[in-house]
Design a protein around this motif. Structure first.
Motif, PDB file in Angstrom:
ATOM      1  N   GLN A 164     -60.869   1.807   5.799  1.00 56.98           N
ATOM      2  CA  GLN A 164     -62.185   1.798   5.152  1.00 56.98           C
ATOM      3  C   GLN A 164     -62.062   1.934   3.629  1.00 56.98           C
ATOM      4  OE1 GLN A 164     -64.689   4.724   7.059  1.00 56.98           O
ATOM      5  NE2 GLN A 164     -64.538   3.751   9.060  1.00 56.98           N
ATOM      6  N   GLY A 165     -61.143   1.155   3.076  1.00 56.23           N
ATOM      7  CA  GLY A 165     -60.969   1.118   1.622  1.00 56.23           C
ATOM      8  C   GLY A 165     -59.970   2.108   1.067  1.00 56.23           C
ATOM      9  N   LYS A 166     -59.520   3.052   1.881  1.00 54.01           N
ATOM     10  CA  LYS A 166     -58.538   4.049   1.436  1.00 54.01           C
ATOM     11  C   LYS A 166     -57.133   3.549   1.732  1.00 54.01           C
ATOM     12  CE  LYS A 166     -56.810   8.692   2.524  1.00 54.01           C
ATOM     13  NZ  LYS A 166     -56.964   9.880   3.396  1.00 54.01           N
ATOM     14  N   LEU A 167     -56.252   3.559   0.703  1.00 59.31           N
ATOM     15  CA  LEU A 167     -54.875   3.129   0.893  1.00 59.31           C
ATOM     16  C   LEU A 167     -54.133   4.192   1.702  1.00 59.31           C
ATOM     17  CD1 LEU A 167     -52.655   1.040   0.229  1.00 59.31           C
ATOM     18  CD2 LEU A 167     -52.147   2.395  -1.827  1.00 59.31           C
ATOM     19  N   ILE A 168     -53.623   3.812   2.872  1.00 66.27           N
ATOM     20  CA  ILE A 168     -52.953   4.772   3.754  1.00 66.27           C
ATOM     21  C   ILE A 168     -51.474   4.443   3.967  1.00 66.27           C
ATOM     22  CG2 ILE A 168     -55.080   5.344   4.961  1.00 66.27           C
ATOM     23  CD1 ILE A 168     -54.048   3.474   7.234  1.00 66.27           C
ATOM     24  N   GLY A 169     -51.074   3.244   3.568  1.00 64.93           N
ATOM     25  CA  GLY A 169     -49.671   2.852   3.708  1.00 64.93           C
ATOM     26  C   GLY A 169     -49.351   1.751   2.722  1.00 64.93           C
ATOM     27  N   LEU A 170     -48.108   1.738   2.255  1.00 64.25           N
ATOM     28  CA  LEU A 170     -47.736   0.738   1.254  1.00 64.25           C
ATOM     29  C   LEU A 170     -46.277   0.355   1.430  1.00 64.25           C
ATOM     30  CD1 LEU A 170     -48.699  -0.774  -1.362  1.00 64.25           C
ATOM     31  CD2 LEU A 170     -47.649   1.123  -2.641  1.00 64.25           C
ATOM     32  N   ALA A 171     -46.024  -0.938   1.487  1.00 68.15           N
ATOM     33  CA  ALA A 171     -44.667  -1.478   1.442  1.00 68.15           C
ATOM     34  C   ALA A 171     -44.559  -2.302   0.166  1.00 68.15           C
ATOM     35  CB  ALA A 171     -44.382  -2.355   2.664  1.00 68.15           C
ATOM     36  N   GLY A 172     -43.553  -2.008  -0.639  1.00 69.59           N
ATOM     37  CA  GLY A 172     -43.360  -2.741  -1.877  1.00 69.59           C
ATOM     38  C   GLY A 172     -41.962  -3.305  -1.941  1.00 69.59           C
ATOM     39  N   CYS A 173     -41.771  -4.300  -2.782  1.00 69.72           N
ATOM     40  CA  CYS A 173     -40.420  -4.850  -2.939  1.00 69.72           C
ATOM     41  C   CYS A 173     -40.091  -5.013  -4.411  1.00 69.72           C
ATOM     42  CB  CYS A 173     -40.256  -6.172  -2.203  1.00 69.72           C
ATOM     43  SG  CYS A 173     -41.255  -7.528  -2.815  1.00 69.72           S
ATOM     44  N   SER A 174     -38.835  -4.748  -4.722  1.00 70.10           N
ATOM     45  CA  SER A 174     -38.348  -4.892  -6.086  1.00 70.10           C
ATOM     46  C   SER A 174     -37.387  -6.065  -6.150  1.00 70.10           C
ATOM     47  CB  SER A 174     -37.649  -3.611  -6.554  1.00 70.10           C
ATOM     48  OG  SER A 174     -36.603  -3.262  -5.664  1.00 70.10           O
ATOM     49  N   ALA A 175     -37.495  -6.844  -7.217  1.00 64.90           N
ATOM     50  CA  ALA A 175     -36.620  -8.005  -7.415  1.00 64.90           C
ATOM     51  C   ALA A 175     -35.303  -7.506  -7.989  1.00 64.90           C
ATOM     52  CB  ALA A 175     -37.291  -9.017  -8.348  1.00 64.90           C
ATOM     53  N   ASP A 176     -34.472  -6.952  -7.111  1.00 63.00           N
ATOM     54  CA  ASP A 176     -33.244  -6.303  -7.561  1.00 63.00           C
ATOM     55  C   ASP A 176     -32.189  -7.286  -8.044  1.00 63.00           C
ATOM     56  OD1 ASP A 176     -34.239  -3.780  -7.127  1.00 63.00           O
ATOM     57  OD2 ASP A 176     -33.493  -3.663  -5.085  1.00 63.00           O
ATOM     58  N   CYS A 177     -32.295  -8.536  -7.607  1.00 65.26           N
ATOM     59  CA  CYS A 177     -31.409  -9.588  -8.106  1.00 65.26           C
ATOM     60  C   CYS A 177     -32.110 -10.918  -7.879  1.00 65.26           C
ATOM     61  CB  CYS A 177     -30.044  -9.548  -7.425  1.00 65.26           C
ATOM     62  SG  CYS A 177     -30.101  -9.653  -5.624  1.00 65.26           S
ATOM     63  N   GLU A 178     -31.495 -11.982  -8.282  1.00 66.09           N
ATOM     64  CA  GLU A 178     -32.148 -13.283  -8.247  1.00 66.09           C
ATOM     65  C   GLU A 178     -32.524 -13.716  -6.832  1.00 66.09           C
ATOM     66  OE1 GLU A 178     -33.888 -16.807  -9.040  1.00 66.09           O
ATOM     67  OE2 GLU A 178     -33.373 -15.228 -10.480  1.00 66.09           O
ATOM     68  N   SER A 179     -31.671 -13.425  -5.864  1.00 69.05           N
ATOM     69  CA  SER A 179     -31.881 -13.973  -4.523  1.00 69.05           C
ATOM     70  C   SER A 179     -32.414 -12.982  -3.501  1.00 69.05           C
ATOM     71  CB  SER A 179     -30.567 -14.554  -3.991  1.00 69.05           C
ATOM     72  OG  SER A 179     -29.566 -13.543  -3.949  1.00 69.05           O
ATOM     73  N   MET A 180     -32.366 -11.667  -3.810  1.00 67.17           N
ATOM     74  CA  MET A 180     -32.694 -10.654  -2.809  1.00 67.17           C
ATOM     75  C   MET A 180     -33.675  -9.619  -3.354  1.00 67.17           C
ATOM     76  SD  MET A 180     -28.879 -10.065  -1.200  1.00 67.17           S
ATOM     77  CE  MET A 180     -29.483  -9.128   0.213  1.00 67.17           C
ATOM     78  N   TRP A 181     -34.693  -9.326  -2.546  1.00 63.94           N
ATOM     79  CA  TRP A 181     -35.708  -8.336  -2.921  1.00 63.94           C
ATOM     80  C   TRP A 181     -35.669  -7.191  -1.912  1.00 63.94           C
ATOM     81  CZ3 TRP A 181     -40.685 -11.653  -4.224  1.00 63.94           C
ATOM     82  CH2 TRP A 181     -40.415 -12.465  -5.343  1.00 63.94           C
ATOM     83  N   GLN A 182     -35.626  -5.971  -2.421  1.00 59.84           N
ATOM     84  CA  GLN A 182     -35.506  -4.797  -1.565  1.00 59.84           C
ATOM     85  C   GLN A 182     -36.871  -4.216  -1.191  1.00 59.84           C
ATOM     86  OE1 GLN A 182     -33.076  -0.537  -1.319  1.00 59.84           O
ATOM     87  NE2 GLN A 182     -33.078  -1.683  -3.230  1.00 59.84           N
ATOM     88  N   ILE A 183     -37.024  -3.891   0.091  1.00 66.51           N
ATOM     89  CA  ILE A 183     -38.278  -3.339   0.605  1.00 66.51           C
ATOM     90  C   ILE A 183     -38.191  -1.823   0.730  1.00 66.51           C
ATOM     91  CG2 ILE A 183     -39.798  -3.206   2.628  1.00 66.51           C
ATOM     92  CD1 ILE A 183     -39.230  -6.108   3.190  1.00 66.51           C
ATOM     93  N   GLY A 184     -39.254  -1.150   0.293  1.00 68.37           N
ATOM     94  CA  GLY A 184     -39.420   0.283   0.536  1.00 68.37           C
ATOM     95  C   GLY A 184     -40.814   0.499   1.096  1.00 68.37           C
ATOM     96  N   VAL A 185     -41.000   1.544   1.892  1.00 66.74           N
ATOM     97  CA  VAL A 185     -42.296   1.725   2.545  1.00 66.74           C
ATOM     98  C   VAL A 185     -42.661   3.204   2.637  1.00 66.74           C
ATOM     99  CG1 VAL A 185     -41.239   1.701   4.837  1.00 66.74           C
ATOM    100  CG2 VAL A 185     -43.656   1.118   4.599  1.00 66.74           C
ATOM    101  N   ASP A 186     -43.950   3.490   2.510  1.00 60.38           N
ATOM    102  CA  ASP A 186     -44.499   4.838   2.666  1.00 60.38           C
ATOM    103  C   ASP A 186     -45.783   4.750   3.486  1.00 60.38           C
ATOM    104  OD1 ASP A 186     -42.894   6.722   0.885  1.00 60.38           O
ATOM    105  OD2 ASP A 186     -43.432   5.177  -0.580  1.00 60.38           O
ATOM    106  N   VAL A 187     -45.999   5.759   4.321  1.00 63.89           N
ATOM    107  CA  VAL A 187     -47.250   5.894   5.068  1.00 63.89           C
ATOM    108  C   VAL A 187     -47.701   7.343   4.933  1.00 63.89           C
ATOM    109  CG1 VAL A 187     -48.376   5.759   7.327  1.00 63.89           C
ATOM    110  CG2 VAL A 187     -46.630   4.074   6.704  1.00 63.89           C
ATOM    111  N   LEU A 188     -48.976   7.560   4.668  1.00 65.89           N
ATOM    112  CA  LEU A 188     -49.480   8.926   4.545  1.00 65.89           C
ATOM    113  C   LEU A 188     -49.239   9.697   5.844  1.00 65.89           C
ATOM    114  CD1 LEU A 188     -52.893   8.395   2.689  1.00 65.89           C
ATOM    115  CD2 LEU A 188     -50.662   8.989   1.714  1.00 65.89           C
ATOM    116  N   PRO A 189     -48.876  10.986   5.757  1.00 66.33           N
ATOM    117  CA  PRO A 189     -48.513  11.777   6.939  1.00 66.33           C
ATOM    118  C   PRO A 189     -49.504  11.699   8.097  1.00 66.33           C
ATOM    119  CG  PRO A 189     -48.002  13.006   4.957  1.00 66.33           C
ATOM    120  CD  PRO A 189     -48.721  11.764   4.508  1.00 66.33           C
ATOM    121  N   ASP A 190     -50.788  11.738   7.805  1.00 65.69           N
ATOM    122  CA  ASP A 190     -51.799  11.743   8.871  1.00 65.69           C
ATOM    123  C   ASP A 190     -51.896  10.417   9.615  1.00 65.69           C
ATOM    124  OD1 ASP A 190     -52.394  14.338   8.259  1.00 65.69           O
ATOM    125  OD2 ASP A 190     -54.216  13.877   7.110  1.00 65.69           O
TER     126      ASP A 190
END
Length: 255
Positions: A164-190
């Protein structure tokens, strides 16, 4: 893109990072090479390495400082490949490195997508693709695994889960090199244990592949929650790394 191509891309990047050849990782013989700087290496790596070990399962390639070539060569050829990355054998390497003011610091497992398993997983919450300009206000503790405040310019894409509009989880990626992007993820405890992390991870991985890049995922193998998320999301173990750092650096992390 297929699984074979994805693995080849990862091995090629490891060769860049370690100053070696891709075929070195396919050999059944261990190899020690001298580490050097490379502008095409993953951005979060500090080069040259003093001692850095990588294995894709067949052998170990060690990228090292010239002062420890013989020490590391002896170590990786004394013990079985997998045992070189864990105790008690690891104490042998650590003891030798301490004489140079260094210690074993990071040991991690890396995952690559298995295209036979990777699929968009269901989620009970709304998912939204986020571009860099939508991440500006998200560099807070809740999302410290998904985003990296020290390297904001590398955070190129994310997927958020909203209740309902509240961010509860997020997966992001960083362009660590030209060909590969690394994924990290967080979800709120509840909101954990509802499959949100896997839904976010799989959705982001598919977006990355659609852009022609290889997504990858990293965690300590003792972090079972993260390992389970990787596997549930359609990723499989691909390689392991060990990195030595200065004793001062390790002490700082342990404060």
């Amino acid at each position: 893109m297929d699984n074979k191509t994805i693995l080849q891309i990862a091995i090629h990047q490891s060769a860049i990072d370690l100053s070696c050849q891709p075929d070195d990782f396919r050999s059944l013989q261990n190899k020690v090479v001298i580490s050097s700087e490379n502008a095409e290496a993953r951005k979060y790596l500090t080069l040259p390495f003093f001692c850095h070990l990588v294995s894709y399962g067949n052998n170990i390639v060690a990228s090292v400082d010239t002062s420890v070539v013989d020490i590391v060569d002896s170590y990786i050829n004394k013990f079985e490949v997998g045992h070189c990355f864990e105790t008690p054998n690891l104490y042998v390497l650590n003891k030798a490195l301490e004489k140079h003011g260094m210690q074993v610091c990071f040991v991690a497992e890396y995952f690559l997508p298995d295209l036979e398993q990777l699929t968009l997983l269901p989620c009970d919450y709304d998912l939204k693709i986020l571009k860099p300009d939508e991440l500006t206000d998200l560099y807070v503790t809740e999302w410290e695994n998904a985003l990296c405040e020290d390297r904001k310019h590398l955070d190129v894409l994310a997927v958020g889960a909203y209740d309902q509009g509240k961010l509860i989880g997020l997966a992001g990626c960083s362009a660590d090199c030209e060909s590969m992007w690394q994924i990290g993820v967080d979800v709120l405890p509840d909101y954990r244990k509802q499959g949100i992390g896997a839904a976010l991870t799989s959705a982001l991985a598919l977006e990355i592949i659609e852009l022609g890049k290889v997504p990858f995922y990293c965690c300590a193998w003792s972090n079972l929650r993260s390992v389970r998320n990787a596997i549930k999301s359609g990723f499989s173990p691909a390689w392991v790394e060990l990195t030595a750092k200065s004793k001062a650096f390790v002490d700082q992390l342990n404060q």
